[in-house]
Scaffold this motif. Structure first.
Motif, PDB file in Angstrom:
ATOM      1  N   LEU A  69       0.796  -1.228   0.000  1.00 55.67           N
ATOM      2  CA  LEU A  69       0.000   0.000   0.000  1.00 55.67           C
ATOM      3  C   LEU A  69       0.831   1.282   0.000  1.00 55.67           C
ATOM      4  N   PRO A  70       1.826   1.442   0.884  1.00 59.05           N
ATOM      5  CA  PRO A  70       2.607   2.689   0.816  1.00 59.05           C
ATOM      6  C   PRO A  70       3.320   2.863  -0.518  1.00 59.05           C
ATOM      7  N   ALA A  71       3.802   1.765  -1.081  1.00 60.60           N
ATOM      8  CA  ALA A  71       4.449   1.854  -2.393  1.00 60.60           C
ATOM      9  C   ALA A  71       3.440   2.276  -3.455  1.00 60.60           C
ATOM     10  N   PHE A  72       2.261   1.684  -3.413  1.00 59.53           N
ATOM     11  CA  PHE A  72       1.216   1.996  -4.389  1.00 59.53           C
ATOM     12  C   PHE A  72       0.803   3.466  -4.304  1.00 59.53           C
ATOM     13  N   LEU A  73       0.567   3.955  -3.096  1.00 55.52           N
ATOM     14  CA  LEU A  73       0.140   5.347  -2.926  1.00 55.52           C
ATOM     15  C   LEU A  73       1.229   6.320  -3.377  1.00 55.52           C
ATOM     16  N   ALA A  74       2.473   5.996  -3.070  1.00 54.12           N
ATOM     17  CA  ALA A  74       3.569   6.869  -3.491  1.00 54.12           C
ATOM     18  C   ALA A  74       3.657   6.932  -5.012  1.00 54.12           C
ATOM     19  N   LEU A  75       3.495   5.795  -5.675  1.00 51.71           N
ATOM     20  CA  LEU A  75       3.555   5.776  -7.137  1.00 51.71           C
ATOM     21  C   LEU A  75       2.401   6.571  -7.744  1.00 51.71           C
ATOM     22  N   VAL A  76       1.228   6.480  -7.138  1.00 51.98           N
ATOM     23  CA  VAL A  76       0.084   7.259  -7.631  1.00 51.98           C
ATOM     24  C   VAL A  76       0.363   8.751  -7.494  1.00 51.98           C
ATOM     25  N   ILE A  77       0.895   9.145  -6.344  1.00 49.58           N
ATOM     26  CA  ILE A  77       1.191  10.566  -6.113  1.00 49.58           C
ATOM     27  C   ILE A  77       2.210  11.079  -7.127  1.00 49.58           C
ATOM     28  N   TYR A  78       3.268  10.299  -7.353  1.00 50.16           N
ATOM     29  CA  TYR A  78       4.290  10.715  -8.316  1.00 50.16           C
ATOM     30  C   TYR A  78       3.751  10.752  -9.746  1.00 50.16           C
ATOM     31  N   SER A  79       2.719   9.971 -10.016  1.00 50.06           N
ATOM     32  CA  SER A  79       2.184   9.890 -11.378  1.00 50.06           C
ATOM     33  C   SER A  79       1.255  11.043 -11.723  1.00 50.06           C
ATOM     34  N   LEU A  80       0.724  11.713 -10.725  1.00 51.23           N
ATOM     35  CA  LEU A  80      -0.328  12.697 -10.987  1.00 51.23           C
ATOM     36  C   LEU A  80       0.170  13.914 -11.765  1.00 51.23           C
TER      37      LEU A  80
END
Length: 200
Positions: A69-80
């Motif tokens: 989950l923390p990895a997933f959320l970080a990747l989403v944030i960086y992708s925005l």
């Protein structure tokens, strides 16, 4: 990436239409983009650990400080940022003459968006997706440090054990995946170009 696109495209459209929203969203996303990945993971870990231990049912849903989950959320944030910024840029790329012609034909605002701006801006938007794909492939390797899984697990196990074969087992597929993704997206960007531009 799909989650970032599902959030970023509508946010980009809204930011294109609303100058105040754009002035707020883009600087925030730009700031988040400047946070180093390890620092972002470090921020996520205590927050999600607290949520997992205090919110009823959160741990059962997989909310934890370490893991996917923390990895997933970080990747989403960086992708925005690439998605939102390129969506705005793509929508603004429609020539004024094309927009005037669409208005002259009586198209509504949404019709102009769907039939004029999106088709003409698609190459720029796909370029944003290309950035996200290649970026996330690299960041996903670093996520192996916090139990995010993927090829990063092999890389860091190999580093800890001084095992070159494990390092290569994680590194080589990562490089290949990034290269294939970049080439594929370059082809899609080229195909999305209007015919007049493609043959120039």
């Amino acid at each position: 990436m799909a989650v970032a696109a599902a959030i970023g495209f509508p946010l980009g459209v809204l930011s294109h239409r609303n100058e105040n929203l754009r002035s707020a969203v883009l600087p925030i996303l730009s700031f988040l983009q400047t946070i180093p990945s390890l620092a972002m993971f470090g921020i996520m870990i205590p927050i999600l650990a607290w949520v997992g231990t205090t919110v009823p049912g959160a741990r059962e849903l997989g909310v934890a400080g370490i893991g996917f989950l923390p990895a997933f959320l970080a990747l989403v944030i960086y992708s925005l940022l690439p998605v939102v910024a390129n969506t705005v840029a793509g929508l603004e790329a429609a020539p004024p003459a094309a927009m005037d012609a669409a208005r002259g034909m009586g198209m509504t605002r949404n019709q102009r968006l769907l039939q004029v701006q999106l088709p003409l801006g698609l190459p720029v938007m796909l370029a944003g997706i290309r950035i996200v794909l290649v970026q996330n492939i690299g960041l996903a390797v670093i996520a192996g440090l916090i139990g995010g899984g993927g090829f990063g697990t092999f890389v860091f196990q190999g580093l800890n054990q001084t095992a070159t074969d494990l390092i290569l087992l994680g590194a080589l597929p990562t490089v290949a995946l990034a290269l294939i993704s970049a080439i594929t997206m370059d082809i899609l960007v080229e195909l999305a170009q209007p015919n007049t531009m493609r043959h120039q």
